[in-house]
Scaffold this motif. Structure first.
Motif, mmCIF file in Angstrom:
data_model
loop_
_atom_site.group_PDB
_atom_site.id
_atom_site.type_symbol
_atom_site.label_atom_id
_atom_site.label_comp_id
_atom_site.label_asym_id
_atom_site.label_seq_id
_atom_site.Cartn_x
_atom_site.Cartn_y
_atom_site.Cartn_z
ATOM 1 N N SER A 2 0.831 -1.189 0.000
ATOM 2 C CA SER A 2 0.000 0.000 0.000
ATOM 3 C C SER A 2 0.872 1.248 0.000
ATOM 4 C CB SER A 2 -0.900 0.008 1.242
ATOM 5 O OG SER A 2 -0.127 0.192 2.411
ATOM 6 N N PRO A 3 0.334 2.398 -0.534
ATOM 7 C CA PRO A 3 1.115 3.635 -0.542
ATOM 8 C C PRO A 3 1.554 4.074 0.857
ATOM 9 C CG PRO A 3 -0.773 3.820 -2.008
ATOM 10 C CD PRO A 3 -0.931 2.531 -1.259
ATOM 11 N N ILE A 4 0.664 3.914 1.844
ATOM 12 C CA ILE A 4 1.005 4.363 3.191
ATOM 13 C C ILE A 4 2.122 3.512 3.776
ATOM 14 C CG2 ILE A 4 -0.708 2.946 4.393
ATOM 15 C CD1 ILE A 4 0.183 6.536 5.300
ATOM 16 N N LEU A 5 2.095 2.194 3.513
ATOM 17 C CA LEU A 5 3.164 1.333 4.016
ATOM 18 C C LEU A 5 4.457 1.603 3.266
ATOM 19 C CD1 LEU A 5 3.950 -0.909 5.943
ATOM 20 C CD2 LEU A 5 3.253 -2.580 4.210
ATOM 21 N N GLY A 6 4.339 1.838 1.963
ATOM 22 C CA GLY A 6 5.519 2.162 1.185
ATOM 23 C C GLY A 6 6.174 3.450 1.645
ATOM 24 N N ALA A 7 5.377 4.425 2.105
ATOM 25 C CA ALA A 7 5.926 5.675 2.625
ATOM 26 C C ALA A 7 6.457 5.506 4.036
ATOM 27 C CB ALA A 7 4.847 6.760 2.596
#
Length: 308
Positions: A2-7
């Motif tokens: 997910s984008p949030i986990l990737g960030a």
């Protein structure tokens, strides 16, 4: 991923590097306060100025989300005070639980929102900071004044000055003025401030890592569990419910929940030291909430995205 986990992964990786630098002695512990002060006072205002001054407020709606965040902090403060008879601890420890539940690490969340949601996320978190920093500080100082053990109690004038001289607030306000009048949005001054701002977040994240104190996790574990539960589980639910009730949806809803789910800030330790809070419990709370937020942050934002 997910984008949030990737960030989140690179942010916590940089925090880990900060801890490793201090732990290894490559950057001695006594040097980190100066680094943190440089990032907080010298560079972060430049970052916030640059973000706010260049923002296009015609394309984003921020008022409901900012209001939801402000009401979220107020609601958490009221909730913790209401729970005081059930917590059954001494005054200084209660102030640390209170600070753990209501304080947030705005600059860490700013970095996360920027990587996950782009410029709109960066602008929204910056505006939430300028509105809620006074609210959180007034609540924390008031609770420490009543239940802390320090013989030196702050007067109203000193509290007001502490808030209006906050470099983050000054950076946001100056950026707002520049945005209105079209000042410093291009040219050498804008470029210098943008360059300074880009240095702020990495230094802040390194300083967060350097401040982690794992030995403090052994301090009054049952109280630490209460504090971390309030901050990482209860707060995002409260923030999300308020935002939903105010009609906040989409990325804005996720960002408000992100603010509510933020780990604690090292400034809580400084205030506990000055006004008679339980410094050891506060240090443990900052460390524990930072570590566990790596699990709770993506979960909270994923739920918010599903709702919005």
């Amino acid at each position: 991923m997910s984008p949030i986990l990737g960030a989140l992964l690179p942010i916590f990786a940089v925090i880990g590097v900060g801890w490793g630098l201090r732990r290894s002695g490559l950057m001695p512990a006594e040097q980190w306060p100066a680094i943190s002060r440089l990032a907080y006072i010298g560079l972060s205002p430049a970052l916030l100025f640059s973000v706010i001054s260049r923002a296009d407020f015609h394309t984003i709606t921020v008022a409901p989300a900012v209001l939801a965040a402000a009401l979220g902090f107020l609601s958490m403060g009221i909730l913790v005070i209401a729970l005081k008879p059930l917590i059954r601890t001494d005054g200084p420890a209660f102030t640390s639980i209170f600070q753990g539940a209501v304080r947030w690490n705005g600059l860490v969340i700013l970095a996360l929102a920027t990587l996950s949601f782009g410029l709109d996320g960066e602008v929204l978190v910056s505006l939430i900071m300028v509105v809620t920093i006074p609210i959180v500080n007034i609540m924390a100082v008031s609770v420490l004044t009543v239940w802390g053990t320090s013989a030196k109690k702050p007067d109203v004038q000193s509290v007001i000055w502490r808030i209006i001289s906050n470099p983050l607030i000054l950076g946001c306000l100056a950026g707002g003025v520049a945005n209105i009048f079209g000042w410093f949005q291009t040219g050498p001054v804008a470029e210098v401030l943008a360059l300074m701002g880009r240095a702020a977040l990495p230094l802040i994240l390194l300083a967060v890592g350097a401040a982690l104190d794992f030995s403090a996790l052994n301090a009054r574990r049952h109280l630490l569990a209460i504090s971390v539960t309030l901050k990482l589980i209860v707060a995002p639910l409260v923030f999300g419910a308020i935002a939903w009730a105010l009609g906040v949806r989409g990325d804005a809803l996720a960002i408000v929940v992100l603010v509510g789910a933020s780990p604690g800030a090292a400034s809580a330790y400084v205030l506990a030291q000055q006004l008679g809070g339980d410094r050891r419990l506060t240090a443990g709370d900052v460390t524990a909430s930072t570590l566990f937020s790596m699990i709770t942050l993506p979960l909270a934002v994923w739920i918010a995205v599903q709702m919005g």
